[in-house]
Design an enzyme around this catalytic site. Structure first.
Site, short mmCIF file in Angstrom:
data_model
loop_
_atom_site.label_atom_id
_atom_site.label_comp_id
_atom_site.label_asym_id
_atom_site.label_seq_id
_atom_site.Cartn_x
_atom_site.Cartn_y
_atom_site.Cartn_z
N GLY A 83 0.68 -1.21 -0.03
CA GLY A 83 -0.21 0.43 0.04
C GLY A 83 0.82 1.42 -0.15
O GLY A 83 2.29 1.30 0.52
N LYS A 114 -0.99 -0.44 6.58
CA LYS A 114 -0.53 -1.32 5.89
C LYS A 114 0.37 -2.12 7.36
O LYS A 114 -0.15 -3.43 7.35
CB LYS A 114 0.11 -1.72 4.78
CG LYS A 114 1.89 -0.89 4.59
CD LYS A 114 2.21 -0.83 3.41
CE LYS A 114 3.41 0.44 3.51
NZ LYS A 114 2.67 2.17 3.72
N HIS A 139 5.77 3.02 16.09
CA HIS A 139 5.32 1.65 15.84
C HIS A 139 5.55 0.94 17.52
O HIS A 139 4.37 -0.29 17.85
CB HIS A 139 6.21 0.94 14.65
CG HIS A 139 5.84 1.46 13.91
ND1 HIS A 139 5.03 0.63 12.60
CD2 HIS A 139 5.44 2.13 12.85
CE1 HIS A 139 4.50 0.66 12.08
NE2 HIS A 139 4.91 2.41 11.79
N ARG A 162 2.27 1.16 20.10
CA ARG A 162 1.64 0.90 19.20
C ARG A 162 1.29 -0.85 18.97
O ARG A 162 0.32 -1.67 19.36
CB ARG A 162 0.78 1.23 17.79
CG ARG A 162 -0.66 0.87 17.37
CD ARG A 162 -0.52 0.90 16.23
NE ARG A 162 0.37 0.05 15.02
CZ ARG A 162 0.68 0.79 13.56
NH1 ARG A 162 1.22 1.89 13.25
NH2 ARG A 162 2.04 -0.29 13.57
#
Length: 167
Positions: A8, A14, A49, A52
């Protein structure tokens, strides 16, 4: 065994989609990161990241030797490789033969026992870049994506957070 490629555009969702797909498999997931925090902004991206994902992932930082990392982590939980485009950039910067490395990766994927979910960027939708290096990178990314898609069991394209099954 499943080989899944998720592609993507930038900020398409993605990586989040790949995390969800990886967690759907049993056992503890393995996150294989190809990014390096070479500047403050990239360090912040990596930290976001990690936050998350949470702490339930085994993490491996692998800017170049992706095939070896897949071999070493096979036989356990699903592996998420994020992302192939950064891996390609790292290979080019290190002056390694990216085409040969892509072939080695495709061959290694065929021998994996545990699932592998890979994230890549679809960068060929824009205008033709104005310099040779950018054009070479764009072309290499397209060829890499085709190579890996050809051996993948599934390929998804993510737009605005919505996955579309291509294969």
């Amino acid at each position: 065994m499943a080989i899944i490629l998720i592609t993507g555009g930038t900020r398409s969702g993605k990586s989040l989609r790949a995390e969800v797909r990886t967690r759907a498999f049993p056992e503890q997931p393995v996150y294989i990161a190809t990014a390096e925090a070479l500047d403050e902004e990239m360090g912040e991206r990596i930290a976001k990241h990690r936050a998350r994902r949470g702490k339930d992932w085994i993490e491996r930082e692998v800017p170049l030797d992706l095939v070896q990392a897949l071999i070493e982590t096979d036989g356990g939980g699903a592996r998420l490789v994020d992302c192939l485009t950064l891996w390609l950039s790292n290979l080019l910067h290190a002056e390694r033969n990216w085409s040969h490395e892509a072939s080695l990766l495709a061959d290694a994927l065929a021998r994996q026992r545990s699932p592998v979910i890979m994230v890549t960027n679809e960068i060929g939708f824009g205008i033709v870049p104005d310099n040779a290096l950018a054009r070479a990178f764009r072309d290499a990314a397209g060829i890499l994506n085709q190579t890996i898609a050809s051996v993948a069991d599934e390929v998804e394209f993510v737009v605005a957070g919505l996955p579309m099954k291509l294969k």
